[in-house]
Design a protein around this motif. Structure first.
Motif, PDB file in Angstrom:
ATOM      1  N   GLN A 198       0.825  -1.206   0.000  1.00  0.00           N
ATOM      2  CA  GLN A 198       0.000   0.000   0.000  1.00  0.00           C
ATOM      3  C   GLN A 198       0.861   1.259   0.000  1.00  0.00           C
ATOM      4  OE1 GLN A 198      -2.309  -1.006   3.531  1.00  0.00           O
ATOM      5  NE2 GLN A 198      -4.180  -1.189   2.305  1.00  0.00           N
ATOM      6  N   VAL A 199       1.906   1.254   0.794  1.00  0.00           N
ATOM      7  CA  VAL A 199       2.802   2.406   0.846  1.00  0.00           C
ATOM      8  C   VAL A 199       3.503   2.600  -0.496  1.00  0.00           C
ATOM      9  CG1 VAL A 199       4.919   3.303   1.896  1.00  0.00           C
ATOM     10  CG2 VAL A 199       3.171   2.248   3.330  1.00  0.00           C
ATOM     11  N   LEU A 200       3.906   1.505  -1.097  1.00  0.00           N
ATOM     12  CA  LEU A 200       4.642   1.561  -2.358  1.00  0.00           C
ATOM     13  C   LEU A 200       3.806   2.180  -3.467  1.00  0.00           C
ATOM     14  CD1 LEU A 200       7.351   0.738  -3.655  1.00  0.00           C
ATOM     15  CD2 LEU A 200       6.297  -1.433  -4.274  1.00  0.00           C
ATOM     16  N   TRP A 201       2.562   1.730  -3.619  1.00  0.00           N
ATOM     17  CA  TRP A 201       1.727   2.173  -4.731  1.00  0.00           C
ATOM     18  C   TRP A 201       0.988   3.472  -4.435  1.00  0.00           C
ATOM     19  CZ3 TRP A 201       2.300   0.202  -9.399  1.00  0.00           C
ATOM     20  CH2 TRP A 201       2.863  -1.079  -9.515  1.00  0.00           C
ATOM     21  N   ALA A 202       0.627   3.716  -3.184  1.00  0.00           N
ATOM     22  CA  ALA A 202      -0.171   4.898  -2.861  1.00  0.00           C
ATOM     23  C   ALA A 202       0.669   6.122  -2.524  1.00  0.00           C
ATOM     24  CB  ALA A 202      -1.109   4.589  -1.692  1.00  0.00           C
ATOM     25  N   HIS A 203       1.882   5.923  -2.027  1.00  0.00           N
ATOM     26  CA  HIS A 203       2.676   7.058  -1.554  1.00  0.00           C
ATOM     27  C   HIS A 203       4.022   7.174  -2.260  1.00  0.00           C
ATOM     28  CE1 HIS A 203      -0.086   7.862   1.810  1.00  0.00           C
ATOM     29  NE2 HIS A 203      -0.181   6.549   1.931  1.00  0.00           N
ATOM     30  N   VAL A 204       4.729   6.068  -2.384  1.00  0.00           N
ATOM     31  CA  VAL A 204       6.099   6.126  -2.894  1.00  0.00           C
ATOM     32  C   VAL A 204       6.136   6.433  -4.390  1.00  0.00           C
ATOM     33  CG1 VAL A 204       8.186   4.766  -3.293  1.00  0.00           C
ATOM     34  CG2 VAL A 204       6.978   4.601  -1.116  1.00  0.00           C
ATOM     35  N   LEU A 205       5.291   5.756  -5.161  1.00  0.00           N
ATOM     36  CA  LEU A 205       5.388   5.855  -6.612  1.00  0.00           C
ATOM     37  C   LEU A 205       5.194   7.281  -7.110  1.00  0.00           C
ATOM     38  CD1 LEU A 205       5.815   4.417  -9.251  1.00  0.00           C
ATOM     39  CD2 LEU A 205       3.375   3.900  -9.349  1.00  0.00           C
ATOM     40  N   ARG A 206       4.175   7.977  -6.608  1.00  0.00           N
ATOM     41  CA  ARG A 206       3.929   9.337  -7.080  1.00  0.00           C
ATOM     42  C   ARG A 206       5.109  10.254  -6.752  1.00  0.00           C
ATOM     43  NH1 ARG A 206      -1.514  13.059  -6.527  1.00  0.00           N
ATOM     44  NH2 ARG A 206      -0.575  14.985  -7.310  1.00  0.00           N
ATOM     45  N   ASN A 207       5.663  10.136  -5.560  1.00  0.00           N
ATOM     46  CA  ASN A 207       6.787  10.989  -5.179  1.00  0.00           C
ATOM     47  C   ASN A 207       8.077  10.622  -5.909  1.00  0.00           C
ATOM     48  OD1 ASN A 207       5.962  12.825  -2.688  1.00  0.00           O
ATOM     49  ND2 ASN A 207       4.911  10.874  -2.455  1.00  0.00           N
ATOM     50  N   ALA A 208       8.154   9.397  -6.401  1.00  0.00           N
ATOM     51  CA  ALA A 208       9.352   8.973  -7.134  1.00  0.00           C
ATOM     52  C   ALA A 208       9.261   9.296  -8.623  1.00  0.00           C
ATOM     53  CB  ALA A 208       9.565   7.466  -6.951  1.00  0.00           C
ATOM     54  N   MET A 209       8.129   9.821  -9.079  1.00  0.00           N
ATOM     55  CA  MET A 209       7.910  10.001 -10.511  1.00  0.00           C
ATOM     56  C   MET A 209       8.615  11.216 -11.106  1.00  0.00           C
ATOM     57  SD  MET A 209       6.321   7.609 -11.974  1.00  0.00           S
ATOM     58  CE  MET A 209       5.814   8.383 -13.503  1.00  0.00           C
ATOM     59  N   ILE A 210       9.089  12.155 -10.279  1.00  0.00           N
ATOM     60  CA  ILE A 210       9.740  13.349 -10.823  1.00  0.00           C
ATOM     61  C   ILE A 210      10.974  12.992 -11.657  1.00  0.00           C
ATOM     62  CG2 ILE A 210      10.922  15.507 -10.263  1.00  0.00           C
ATOM     63  CD1 ILE A 210       7.942  15.692  -9.932  1.00  0.00           C
ATOM     64  N   PRO A 211      11.972  12.285 -11.114  1.00  0.00           N
ATOM     65  CA  PRO A 211      13.113  11.909 -11.954  1.00  0.00           C
ATOM     66  C   PRO A 211      12.726  10.944 -13.069  1.00  0.00           C
ATOM     67  CG  PRO A 211      13.263  10.835  -9.817  1.00  0.00           C
ATOM     68  CD  PRO A 211      12.167  11.838  -9.707  1.00  0.00           C
ATOM     69  N   VAL A 212      11.743  10.091 -12.805  1.00  0.00           N
ATOM     70  CA  VAL A 212      11.305   9.137 -13.829  1.00  0.00           C
ATOM     71  C   VAL A 212      10.685   9.877 -15.015  1.00  0.00           C
ATOM     72  CG1 VAL A 212       9.739   7.210 -14.318  1.00  0.00           C
ATOM     73  CG2 VAL A 212      10.979   7.286 -12.158  1.00  0.00           C
TER      74      VAL A 212
END
Length: 321
Positions: A229-243
């Protein structure tokens, strides 16, 4: 948000203008006679003078540049010397192949890279992580044109699942159709996507791992949320800037990299057009195609900047201040 977009739009326009000056200067103002280049060394003085008049070379450079710019803005481009057709028509026809090819390759890249990158991050230092990183390293080492040749040998020559090259067209009246057209683009899209997938996978893994170390992730876990849940709901969006940054660069690179792949698969796209224009010394087509490709890359980067603000509202606040 409107102010942020307006500033990015102004930067987009200025960058586009600067690019047009560079493209014009390189092809029009460098030493040498463009008419002589087009006609070859054996051309007579009369034919060179006639070509100079046709190309407008007897006008000042500033006048030629302004005529080119105003013509592009009005949708009136120059005539191709080889095809005797407006370059806008030629580019529109060829983009019907190049753009779907780039979109297919980008779709494959994003789908595979995000899945593999997130999986590798969730399995850090485990067998799955090592396996994904090994595959990505292999993908980085394989040139896309060599992979394209291997794909042709396997799927077209040995298995005979698809044709070795060519493009049947999108219309059934031309002997093609949507299904046949997509089949013709599958192998080129895979060849284009392989290297980009390897790059984006590594970037995604690194971005997700960096975000997992943030304080808000520990807070979310402390509230009882599962790792998934943390990975998909919180981490992914915040990690998308460099991606997203890499995605924007990759999509522009996929369009320009199509020059090689389209020639390997004999696809009538924008890459093959500029290759033929260079071979035929058709400088008008070269100029307009280079400008089109540069404009597409700049436009993609503009769209990525706008997406930044949507993903991370802190960016638009910082820029507005």
């Amino acid at each position: 948000m409107p102010l942020f977009v307006l500033r990015r739009l102004l930067s987009f326009i200025l960058t586009l203008l600067a690019t047009s000056v560079v493209v014009f200067a390189v092809l029009e103002l460098l030493p040498g006679n463009a008419a002589q280049v087009v006609l070859g060394e054996t051309a007579t003085a009369e034919s060179i003078a006639a070509m100079e008049d046709k190309l407008g070379l007897n006008q000042p450079a500033s006048t030629r540049y302004l005529n080119w710019m105003f013509g592009m803005l009005q949708g009136q481009t120059g005539l191709s010397i080889s095809y005797d057709t407006p370059t806008a028509q030629l580019m529109a026809e060829r983009m019907q192949v190049t753009l779907p090819l780039a979109v297919m390759a980008m779709g494959l890249t994003v789908a595979l890279a995000l899945a593999l990158g997130i999986y590798a991050a969730s399995q850090q230092n485990k067998v799955g992580d090592v396996g994904v990183m090994t595959l990505s390293q292999l993908g980085l080492a394989v040139p896309n044109f060599w992979l394209a040749i291997l794909l042709i040998l396997l799927f077209a020559v040995h298995l005979e699942w698809v044709s070795a090259g060519g493009f049947p067209g999108w219309s059934e009246d031309d002997g093609g159709g949507v299904v046949e057209a997509f089949k013709a683009l599958v192998l080129p899209a895979i060849a284009l996507a392989a290297v980009q997938t390897a790059i984006l996978t590594r970037v995604t893994r690194s971005a997700v791992l960096d975000t997992l170390r943030e304080d808000f992730v520990r807070t979310a876990r402390a509230k009882g949320l599962s790792r998934r849940q943390v990975l998909w709901a919180h981490v992914l969006r915040n990690a998308m800037i460099p991606v997203l940054t890499v995605m924007g660069l990759q999509f522009g690179n996929l369009i320009t990299s199509a020059i090689v792949i389209e020639n390997v698969f004999v696809l009538p796209g924008i890459g093959r057009l500029i290759f033929q224009a260079i071979a035929n010394r058709d400088l008008i087509v070269v100029r307009d195609v280079v400008m089109l490709l540069a404009a597409l890359v700049i436009l993609i980067n503009f769209c990525i900047d706008v997406l930044y603000a949507w993903i991370d509202p802190r960016l638009k606040v910082d820029h507005a201040g």
